[in-house]
Design a protein around this motif. Sequence first.
Motif, short mmCIF file in Angstrom:
data_model
loop_
_atom_site.label_atom_id
_atom_site.label_comp_id
_atom_site.label_asym_id
_atom_site.label_seq_id
_atom_site.Cartn_x
_atom_site.Cartn_y
_atom_site.Cartn_z
N TYR A 206 44.24 -95.28 -26.56
CA TYR A 206 44.89 -93.96 -26.63
C TYR A 206 44.67 -93.39 -28.03
O TYR A 206 45.56 -93.39 -28.88
CB TYR A 206 46.37 -94.07 -26.30
N VAL A 210 48.11 -87.13 -26.56
CA VAL A 210 48.32 -87.18 -25.11
C VAL A 210 49.12 -85.95 -24.70
O VAL A 210 50.34 -85.92 -24.79
CB VAL A 210 49.04 -88.49 -24.72
N THR A 230 52.00 -94.21 -22.85
CA THR A 230 51.69 -93.35 -24.00
C THR A 230 52.96 -92.70 -24.52
O THR A 230 52.91 -91.78 -25.33
CB THR A 230 50.69 -92.25 -23.59
N HIS A 235 56.58 -97.24 -26.97
CA HIS A 235 55.83 -97.93 -28.02
C HIS A 235 56.76 -98.48 -29.10
O HIS A 235 56.57 -99.59 -29.59
CB HIS A 235 54.78 -97.00 -28.64
N HIS A 269 47.63 -92.35 -34.83
CA HIS A 269 48.82 -91.50 -34.69
C HIS A 269 49.77 -91.61 -35.88
O HIS A 269 50.92 -91.17 -35.81
CB HIS A 269 49.57 -91.87 -33.39
N CYS A 278 54.99 -88.81 -31.85
CA CYS A 278 55.34 -88.97 -30.41
C CYS A 278 56.27 -87.83 -30.05
O CYS A 278 57.48 -87.91 -30.24
CB CYS A 278 56.00 -90.32 -30.15
N HIS A 281 54.76 -87.70 -26.20
CA HIS A 281 53.74 -88.73 -26.08
C HIS A 281 52.97 -88.81 -27.39
O HIS A 281 53.11 -87.95 -28.26
CB HIS A 281 52.82 -88.42 -24.89
N LEU A 282 52.18 -89.87 -27.53
CA LEU A 282 51.40 -90.08 -28.75
C LEU A 282 50.65 -88.80 -29.07
O LEU A 282 50.00 -88.21 -28.22
CB LEU A 282 50.43 -91.24 -28.56
#
Length: 639
Positions: A206, A210, A230, A235, A269, A278, A281-282
Motif C-alpha cells: 500500500y 488510499v 488500509t 494499522h 505514509h 490516515c 485510510h493510509l
Amino acid sequence: MVPHRAPLSPGAFDFLPLGSIQPRGWLRTQLRIQADGLSGHLDETWADVGPNSGWLGGTGESWERGPYYLDGLIPLAWLLDDAALKAKAQKFIDWTLDHQAAGGMIGPASNGDWWPRIVMMKALTQYQELTGDPRVVPVLEKYLRFQLSQLPSRPLRDWGKFRWQDELLTVLWLYNRTGSPWLLDLARLLRQQGYDWMSLYADFHYTEPVTENFLRAHGAGGLSDLALSTHGVNHGQGVKAGPVWSLVSGSDADRRSVEGALAALDRFHGLPNGMFSCDEHLAGLDPSHGSELCTVVEYMFSLEQSLAITGDPSLGDRLEKLAFNALPGAFTDDMWAHQYNQEPNQVECSLHRKPWTTDGPESNLYGLEPNFGCCTANFHQGWPKFTNSLFLHARAGDAQCGEGLVAAAYAPCEVRTLLNSTPVHIVEETEYPFRGAVRMRIAPEKPTRFALCLRIPQWAAGTTIRINGAHQPPPAAGTFARMEHEWKTGDAVEIEFPMAPRIVRGYRNSVSVERGPLVFSYGIDESWVKLRDRGMTADWQVFPASQWNYALQLNAGAPAEGLAVTESDVGPRPFARKHAPVQLHVQARRVDAWRAGDGAADPLPESPVHIAESAQSLTLIPYAAAKLRVTAFPSSEES
Ligand SMILES: [Zn+2]
C-alpha cells in the motif's frame, strides 16, 4: 510481576503491576487536566456512555463506545486515586461482571459482535490488576471458553478480525494467571481467523494514498478486507501483531515484524510528528494530510506492548514522539475538545473536504465528536497507559539488563516495586521533554544490587550519566545504558540529554525542527470561532490570522547552527501555547507561491527554494502548542 508462563516465550521485559508507577510534576498536572476535562465528565454530556448505555443494561449505545471509555477511564481514575472517577467506572464494571449470560457471553445481549468485547477485556484486566477483584478471572475464563466453542461456526469478522492481536493480549494475560491449556488453543484460533499483519508488513504494497476512488476501483466496500487493511486505526493496532504473536510462536521473525511495519509506514505514509497519515485510510507523505486520534492512542499502546516484548529501545523514541507531540496536539489545552484528524501542516480547522482520503468535512474541527465519535470514546487511554509504561521490569538473566528496572520512556514519576525481593522506591524528577535533565533518587528498603537500564534515544549522542556525582562511561545512543550497583537510600542518578535543535528532512526535501523528543512548529495566529454548543463543551473552527507560508533559511553546511533556544517555566498547562516552555528562533522568508485551498495547505514546493524576499525572524513552539501550524517547511539555503 506475572511473567509469561511456559511454553510462551518470555519477552524482553515485563510490565509492572498497574499502580506501581505514579505520575508526578507536569505529567500529574496533565492527567488532572484530562480528568477535569472531557474524560471526567463524558458520561454527563454524551449519551453514548451515559446512563442508558447498553453496557449499563440500558437500550443505548451497545457496541464499542462504553468499553473504549473504560479502557482509559479505569487507569486514569486509579492513577489519580479519584473516588468520583472510580465510581463512574465501577458502574460499568459491575454491570458487566454481574450480568454474564449462563452460556458465558458478556455485554449487551442486543449486540453479539466479538469486537467490543475485545476492548472490554482490556479494560477488565487493568481493573483486576488495580483492585484484585476476584470476579474478573472467572468471568473472563467463562467468556473465553464460550468464545472458543463459538468461533468455529461464528468466526471473527471485520473489526474483530483485524484486531485479534488485542484479544490475544487478554488471552495470554489470563493464561499467565491460570495456565489453562485451552487458552493456547484459543490463541491459535485467533491467529488463524485473524488478519495476517505479519505477511502484509513483510511485503508491503500500500504505497500510495488510499482514496475513495481507489477503493471503488477495486470494488471495495467499507468493511472489505482491502478497506480494513488500509485503515489507519487498524494499522495502529496491527503493528504489534507480530511481537504479541511471537510470545506464542517463539519466532524471531514475528517478534521483529514491528521493525518492518514502522519502516514501511514511515517510508510511504510517514509524517514529521511521528505518525503515519490516515484520514481515514493510509494517505501518503503530504504533511497536509491527517492522522486520526484513535490511531495515535492505539499506535502508542502498540509501541508500549512491542517495546516490552522486543526490548527495542527505538520503539521508546517513537512512543515519546507520539506522546509529546501528536497526542497533546489533537486537544484544546483544557482537554474539553479534540480533533478527529490532526495535520502537521494545519493552516485551518474548518468545515472542508480537502485533503482527506475518505473522511468527512468536520474531521479537523476541535469538538465533542468531530466526524465520528470513536475518538471521543477512545482517546482516554493515551496518557494513563503512557504513564504505566515509563518503567518496565527486567528479569534476572535478561541479556540487556539483568534483574532490574528499565527506564523505557522519560517523564516525572515515582515507582515502587520489588527488586531482588527488596522493596525499592525511585523518584524521577524532570521537566523532560522540555528540558534535558533527568534525576532519579533511589531508595531501596535495604542496600540491594540491581540494574537500572536507561534508554538512550537515537538522537541523544553525547548524553552524560552521573551516579552520586561521579561520571559514568559515555553511553551509546540507541541502546539501554546498564547501571548495575548495590544501591542504597540516598543514591542519585543524573542524566543529561543533549538538547541542541536538529533538522530533519522529509516530503519534497522539506525540513522539520526537533529538539529532544519534541517537534517544533510555526504557530499561526489563531481565530477561534464557535460552530455550536455541544452540552458541556462546544465545536470550534479555527481560522488563520497571520501568514504561514514561510521557508526556513538555513546554513547549507550546518543547518541547525542558526537556531536559538529560549526556555521558560513549564506552566499549569504544559502543552499550551501561552507560556510555551521552549521556543526556537529561526530566520525565514515568505514563499508567495505556496498557498492553501479549501482549508488545506497545497503540497509544499520542492526544497531548496530560491526566494528574493528578505529574511525575518520566526519563532517556533512545540508542535502541540500550535493548534494552527506549519511543521514541514520548504528550506532556503545559503552557504
Ligand atoms: Zn477515532
